[in-house]
Design a protein around this motif. Sequence first.
Motif, mmCIF file in Angstrom:
data_model
loop_
_atom_site.group_PDB
_atom_site.id
_atom_site.type_symbol
_atom_site.label_atom_id
_atom_site.label_comp_id
_atom_site.label_asym_id
_atom_site.label_seq_id
_atom_site.Cartn_x
_atom_site.Cartn_y
_atom_site.Cartn_z
ATOM 1 N N ASP A 1 0.857 -1.172 0.000
ATOM 2 C CA ASP A 1 0.000 0.000 0.000
ATOM 3 C C ASP A 1 0.896 1.224 0.000
ATOM 4 O OD1 ASP A 1 -2.300 -1.518 0.111
ATOM 5 O OD2 ASP A 1 -2.348 -1.542 2.317
ATOM 6 N N ILE A 2 0.771 1.995 -1.040
ATOM 7 C CA ILE A 2 1.583 3.208 -1.163
ATOM 8 C C ILE A 2 0.696 4.389 -0.816
ATOM 9 C CG2 ILE A 2 2.935 4.642 -2.701
ATOM 10 C CD1 ILE A 2 3.572 2.098 -4.281
ATOM 11 N N GLN A 3 1.115 5.128 0.151
ATOM 12 C CA GLN A 3 0.371 6.299 0.556
ATOM 13 C C GLN A 3 1.182 7.532 0.199
ATOM 14 O OE1 GLN A 3 -0.342 5.800 4.715
ATOM 15 N NE2 GLN A 3 -1.895 4.205 4.404
ATOM 16 N N ARG A 4 0.525 8.436 -0.491
ATOM 17 C CA ARG A 4 1.196 9.690 -0.845
ATOM 18 C C ARG A 4 0.802 10.756 0.143
ATOM 19 N NH1 ARG A 4 1.588 10.073 -7.315
ATOM 20 N NH2 ARG A 4 2.164 7.918 -7.610
ATOM 21 N N ARG A 5 1.741 11.605 0.461
ATOM 22 C CA ARG A 5 1.475 12.666 1.427
ATOM 23 C C ARG A 5 1.332 13.992 0.748
ATOM 24 N NH1 ARG A 5 5.589 11.221 6.279
ATOM 25 N NH2 ARG A 5 4.975 9.062 6.413
#
Length: 115
Positions: free
Chosen positions: A111-115
Amino acid sequence: MSGSPDEEKLEELRQKKMEQLQDRADSQGEGNQEAAKQQADAQKKAVLRQHLTDEARKRLNTVKMSKPQFGEQVEQQVVSLSRSGRLQGKIDDDKMKQLLKELKPDSQSFDIQRR
């Protein structure tokens, strides 16, 4: 003095003959390995043909085209099951799906979460 050049020529001829004999032995060894490999493949195909339905064989071929190593692993599993006598009847498409699910390596999801 005339004996020395003759001995050198004789030694060169011996070396060439030894190299030729080694080359022949190497090529025959490779030929035997190739023949054994072809025979093993033929036996594996015969076992698969005997224990898989047409639909299951098509599914396995599709898997082999997309993931060759995994397809080989499934084939080896089917062959080992048949040799151990644990297969009753033929493997149909549903059983093949179940076998593929059991042998499928655990896939990791990220799971890639962008900030």
